[in-house]
Each structure stands twice: as C-alpha cells, then as structure tokens.
Design a protein around this motif. Structure first.
Motif, PDB file in Angstrom:
ATOM      1  N   ALA A  14       0.885  -1.106   0.064  1.00  0.00           N
ATOM      2  CA  ALA A  14       0.038  -0.010  -0.060  1.00  0.00           C
ATOM      3  C   ALA A  14       0.802   1.179  -0.225  1.00  0.00           C
ATOM      4  N   VAL A  58      -6.108  -4.471   6.036  1.00  0.00           N
ATOM      5  CA  VAL A  58      -6.146  -3.476   4.965  1.00  0.00           C
ATOM      6  C   VAL A  58      -6.679  -2.140   5.865  1.00  0.00           C
ATOM      7  N   THR A 115      -3.666   0.273   6.267  1.00  0.00           N
ATOM      8  CA  THR A 115      -3.158   0.774   5.175  1.00  0.00           C
ATOM      9  C   THR A 115      -3.312   2.256   5.112  1.00  0.00           C
TER      10      THR A 115
END
Length: 245
Positions: A13, A220, A223
C-alpha cells in the motif's frame, strides 16, 4: 493460497501511494524473489526485467510469467543487461541482506539511465533487529540518514523517504521475534545467503500457522492509518526513492 503477512500488505500500500503518479516505463528489479512485486507493476502497464541471486527463485519467476516474456524477462546475471537501459530500478527488501550495499547498489545503478528513478524498501531501525531478522539473513536494519548516505554514495540525488507500518507492525514484529525462538524447519543450518533466498520463497512454519489465524485483508484498514505516520520514525520499514545523477 496463503494469506499475506501484515507487513507485506502495508508495504504494498505504501509503495502504491509513493508511485501513484509515476509514468509507466521499463524497470529492472534486483532481488525479485518470486516476482510478486513485479506483477503489481506489470498490472499497471510497466514492463520489466528481473534478477535474483537464487537460481530456484529465477525459475519461479520464469514459471510465473511463462508466455508473457515480452513484458517480463528474467536474467541469470546482471551483466547481461545493457547499461543505462532502464527507466526504473527496484529493490524490495534486498539491501538489508547485503554486506557491501553501496557497491552492489552502484552496480545495479549502472543499468539505470541518467535521470532514472530508484525505488527500494528496507526494514527500519537497528534497535529493532531481532530473531526474525537473523533468521532470514538480514545483516542490518536502516536509519533514514544511513540509507540516504548509501544512495548518495551510489550516485543518486533528490532522495525521498517515508516510514511505513505504524502501528500494527510494532505488534507483529514483537510477536514474530517471540515465536521464532528456536530453529525453524527449512531455515536452520542455512548460510546467511541461503536464508535470504529461502525467505523470498517460503515463510517459516510458525509464521504460516499464525497467518491461518490472522493475515491478509484484515489488515487493510491499517494501510489508511499508516499514512498519517509516513513522516515520523515510528514505523517498522522504509520506502525510499531517488534519481540517478
């Protein structure tokens, strides 16, 4: 398919953030491992050439891109490549495995055209060096100024750098170091070079078991969180870029 390690999720990321505005071009990736990072850039329209020290790794990359050799080639020796023939030089989680990092980076840089861009990732902060580093053949972790010095001595300018991973990699690194307290199957008895090659191809069994419980997409959200800390020195890794003089 095994889950990605949290640090890989955050590193990918961060690299995507850093390179979001970069035009497509031809790259040389040194220490390409299994070709995973190369595939991300190919998906964006880049083309490239990969090299890895391990013959088994090169075989894996060739198998991965079989039938797509026009976009992604693999060489057995860096000297096969023409000097000043690439727009980009990539090395992700590689320099920390190399004793004479300046000499090796200078050799790779000769393949980059003047004005071409370098992009690397490395683990950050020597005070964090632990069992997980030793197991995969790291010889150091980097401070910002130290990495800048390596770049400058290898012929680069216009250096930029961000520190990624905060706060989740502080936890995952601590857990990894505590779990890796004994020889790991597939890594014990190997030289530092062999550990480096092996680490690109397979995770230690204890980490593989842990990723069955926690890994991949569940990280996630971090990120997005890590972006607020890119300019600090809190994170576990560095992503850095520069221009060849």
């Amino acid at each position: 398919m095994s889950r990605k390690q949290p640090k890989l999720v955050l590193r990918e990321a961060c690299i995507a953030d850093v390179t979001s505005g970069w035009p497509t071009g031809r790259f040389f990736e040194a220490g390409a491992g299994t070709g995973h990072m190369a595939s991300l850039f190919l998906d964006r329209g880049f083309t490239g050439v990969a090299h890895d020290l391990g013959a088994s790794s090169r075989d894996l990359i060739r198998a991965r891109f079989k039938g797509d050799e026009q976009r992604m080639a693999v060489v057995d020796d860096v000297d096969e490549l023409s000097d000043a023939s690439f727009d980009y030089l990539f090395a992700f989680e590689v320099l920390e495995h190399i004793e004479d990092d300046v000499a090796v980076l200078s050799r790779w840089a000769s393949k980059l055209r003047p004005g071409g861009r370098l992009l690397v990732s490395v683990p950050a902060h020597q005070r964090k060096f632990g069992a997980s580093d030793a197991m995969v053949g790291h010889v150091r972790r980097y401070e910002r100024r130290q990495l800048c010095d390596v770049f400058e001595r290898a012929g680069f300018r216009d250096i930029g750098m961000v520190n990624y991973g905060w706060p989740i990699t502080e936890l995952t690194r601590t857990v990894s170091n505590r779990l890796i307290g004994s020889p790991q199957q597939g890594f014990d008895g190997l030289s530092a070079e062999e550990r480096s090659i092996r680490s690109a191809q397979a995770k230690p069994p204890v980490i593989t078991r842990l990723l069955k419980v926690a890994g991949g997409n569940m990280f996630v959200p971090f990120t997005w969180i890590q972006r607020a800390f890119y300019r600090t020195d809190l994170g576990d890794g560095l992503v850095a870029w520069a221009t060849r003089r």
